[in-house]
Design an enzyme around this catalytic site. Structure first.
Site, PDB file in Angstrom:
ATOM      1  N   HIS A 201       0.804  -1.078   0.086  1.00 43.34           N
ATOM      2  CA  HIS A 201      -0.094   0.012   0.074  1.00 43.34           C
ATOM      3  C   HIS A 201       0.893   1.240  -0.059  1.00 43.34           C
ATOM      4  O   HIS A 201       0.375   2.318  -0.225  1.00 43.34           O
ATOM      5  CB  HIS A 201      -0.912  -0.061   1.083  1.00 43.34           C
ATOM      6  CG  HIS A 201      -2.098  -1.278   1.028  1.00 43.34           C
ATOM      7  ND1 HIS A 201      -2.911  -1.434   2.130  1.00 43.34           N
ATOM      8  CD2 HIS A 201      -2.297  -1.983  -0.200  1.00 43.34           C
ATOM      9  CE1 HIS A 201      -3.794  -2.276   1.447  1.00 43.34           C
ATOM     10  NE2 HIS A 201      -3.215  -2.557  -0.056  1.00 43.34           N
ATOM     11  N   SER A 205      -0.999  -1.271  -6.317  1.00 42.52           N
ATOM     12  CA  SER A 205      -0.751  -2.302  -7.034  1.00 42.52           C
ATOM     13  C   SER A 205       0.063  -2.117  -8.251  1.00 42.52           C
ATOM     14  O   SER A 205      -0.364  -0.702  -8.846  1.00 42.52           O
ATOM     15  CB  SER A 205      -2.014  -2.964  -7.199  1.00 42.52           C
ATOM     16  OG  SER A 205      -2.550  -3.696  -5.947  1.00 42.52           O
ATOM     17  N   LYS A 227     -15.292  -8.449  -6.307  1.00 43.20           N
ATOM     18  CA  LYS A 227     -14.541  -9.463  -7.402  1.00 43.20           C
ATOM     19  C   LYS A 227     -13.918 -10.670  -6.498  1.00 43.20           C
ATOM     20  O   LYS A 227     -13.828 -11.589  -6.915  1.00 43.20           O
ATOM     21  CB  LYS A 227     -13.488  -8.326  -8.058  1.00 43.20           C
ATOM     22  CG  LYS A 227     -12.714  -9.487  -9.083  1.00 43.20           C
ATOM     23  CD  LYS A 227     -11.761  -8.400  -9.939  1.00 43.20           C
ATOM     24  CE  LYS A 227     -10.943  -9.281 -10.932  1.00 43.20           C
ATOM     25  NZ  LYS A 227     -10.112  -8.295 -11.892  1.00 43.20           N
ATOM     26  N   ASP A 228     -13.446  -9.955  -5.251  1.00 41.21           N
ATOM     27  CA  ASP A 228     -12.785 -10.972  -4.157  1.00 41.21           C
ATOM     28  C   ASP A 228     -13.814 -12.072  -3.726  1.00 41.21           C
ATOM     29  O   ASP A 228     -13.516 -13.043  -3.506  1.00 41.21           O
ATOM     30  CB  ASP A 228     -12.221 -10.164  -3.034  1.00 41.21           C
ATOM     31  CG  ASP A 228     -10.825  -9.464  -3.529  1.00 41.21           C
ATOM     32  OD1 ASP A 228     -10.379  -9.771  -4.665  1.00 41.21           O
ATOM     33  OD2 ASP A 228     -10.342  -8.612  -2.500  1.00 41.21           O
ATOM     34  N   GLU A 271       4.359 -34.084   0.152  1.00 38.57           N
ATOM     35  CA  GLU A 271       3.169 -33.747  -0.331  1.00 38.57           C
ATOM     36  C   GLU A 271       3.320 -33.214  -1.835  1.00 38.57           C
ATOM     37  O   GLU A 271       4.710 -32.626  -2.204  1.00 38.57           O
ATOM     38  CB  GLU A 271       2.367 -32.732   0.196  1.00 38.57           C
ATOM     39  CG  GLU A 271       1.871 -33.278   1.635  1.00 38.57           C
ATOM     40  CD  GLU A 271       0.071 -34.006   1.505  1.00 38.57           C
ATOM     41  OE1 GLU A 271      -0.608 -33.446   1.877  1.00 38.57           O
ATOM     42  OE2 GLU A 271       0.429 -35.164   0.543  1.00 38.57           O
TER      43      GLU A 271
END
Length: 379
Positions: A201, A205, A227-228, A271
């Site tokens: 921040h 972005s 959107k999230d 894994e």
């Protein structure tokens, strides 16, 4: 009167981070993975907390306590499988998030990127220790093999391994401390993630073009909150499909056999999300060399900003670099496949070639492509 969300000391922080945050207008779905990782982390902490209420970190009862959770605890089975498969979803999101950063040149935000690398290493350590806790065959032997790698460190290696084990082999002390670390690390991850966000921040972005978006910003809410939420719903859908229809798809059948130090499984493997690194480790016949290659395969991410030669930030308008990026993705998928195969011909050779190609692509070919593209554009 000022809006409370803008004046209240605590609400102000939330407001500036998730509501009134100026965001680029053109960030694609590849920018969804940050919030998905946050959801994964919260989900893992919550399911892990409920599992810890019923789990016992003692070699004699650990395996039985996991069985007890699945059979006797109300909805224990779904909590256990959400936690196990949640880790897989976590790593899918992590690798997508890192891939996005590589493709669009987000690594030029140095602090954000380096904290991200630290986060990746911490999550990997947490997942490794979590895999040891059910105390099945693969848990025990995975812990033995991976911790034993530290003995390759000259002079202090053996002492270091015995110090980590808390004895002369992986035993009760090891399991107890791994449980303690596995419990505390997610909270440390949460704290580091907040610092990651803080640094992000500071700059704002990146966006697919890699060009400054200061001239065209939109508020985070409602555009990116909705959107999230869509991303979160798709993540939960994928997770629940896995949990409810194929909970053991990504696990190892050997882990349903209680740990036995006297019986080594024919194929020891971690894994799926560690297989690429495991393949790089195995491709080098020398123990110390393998350990160094393993460490460097992840730490190489910290070098990426130094290897950026292009005058453009993003790969959006760089077809040559794009080809190499997708070659790297294909190479990592090949390594993942090789890591799960037995150590025999032709897998050994394929693994060695894929390992060499991995380092060659990152250290030589991609920086060269950047320089060539500059020349082609007469920059």
């Amino acid at each position: 009167m000022t809006n409370i969300r803008k004046s209240h000391p605590l609400m102000k922080i939330v407001n500036n981070a998730f509501i009134d945050l100026p965001a680029p207008s053109n960030i694609s779905s590849w920018w969804n993975f940050g919030s998905l990782l946050g959801i994964c982390l919260i989900l893992q902490i919550l399911t892990g907390l409920f599992l810890a209420m019923h789990y016992t970190s003692d070699t004699t009862t650990a395996f039985s306590s996991v069985t007890h959770i699945c059979r006797d605890v109300n909805y224990g089975w779904i909590i256990r499988y959400m936690h196990a498969n949640g880790a897989s979803m976590f790593f899918i999101c992590l690798y997508m998030h890192v891939g996005r950063g590589l493709y669009y040149g987000s690594y030029t935000f140095l602090e954000t990127w380096n904290i991200g690398v630290i986060l990746l290493l911490t999550v990997m350590a947490t997942a490794f220790m979590g895999y040891v806790l059910p105390w099945g065959q693969m848990s025990f032997w995975g812990a033995t093999v991976i911790t034993n790698l530290l003995s390759a460190i000259p002079y202090i290696g053996t002492n270091l391994v015995e110090w980590i084990w808390g004895g002369f082999s992986v035993d009760k002390a090891t399991l107890t401390r791994f449980f303690a670390f596995h419990f505390i690390l997610p909270f440390i991850i949460m704290a580091i993630a907040m610092v990651h966000l803080l640094f992000l921040h500071e700059t704002g972005s990146n966006n697919p073009t890699g060009i400054s978006s200061d001239v065209d910003k939109i508020p985070f809410h409602p555009y990116y909150t909705i959107k999230d939420i869509l991303g979160a719903l798709l993540l939960i859908l994928a997770l629940m499909l896995l949990v409810l229809f194929a909970p053991d798809l990504l696990g190892d059948p050997d882990n349903y056999t209680p740990a036995n130090p006297l019986n080594t499984p024919p194929h020891i493997k971690p894994e799926w999300y560690f297989l690429f690194a495991y393949a790089i480790l195995r491709s080098i016949p020398n123990k110390l060399g393998g350990v160094l290659a393993l460490a460097f395969s992840i730490l190489i991410l910290a070098l990426i900003p130094l290897l950026h030669t292009s005058k453009q930030r993003s790969m959006m308008f760089r077809p040559l670099s794009q080809c190499l990026f997708w070659a790297l993705v294909a190479d990592l998928l090949t390594l993942t496949w090789i890591g799960g195969q037995p150590v025999e011909h032709p897998y050994i050779t394929i693994g060695q070639l894929a390992s060499v190609l991995y380092f060659l692509l990152i250290l030589v070919l991609m920086p060269t492509a950047g320089t060539i593209e500059n020349k082609l554009l007469k920059w």
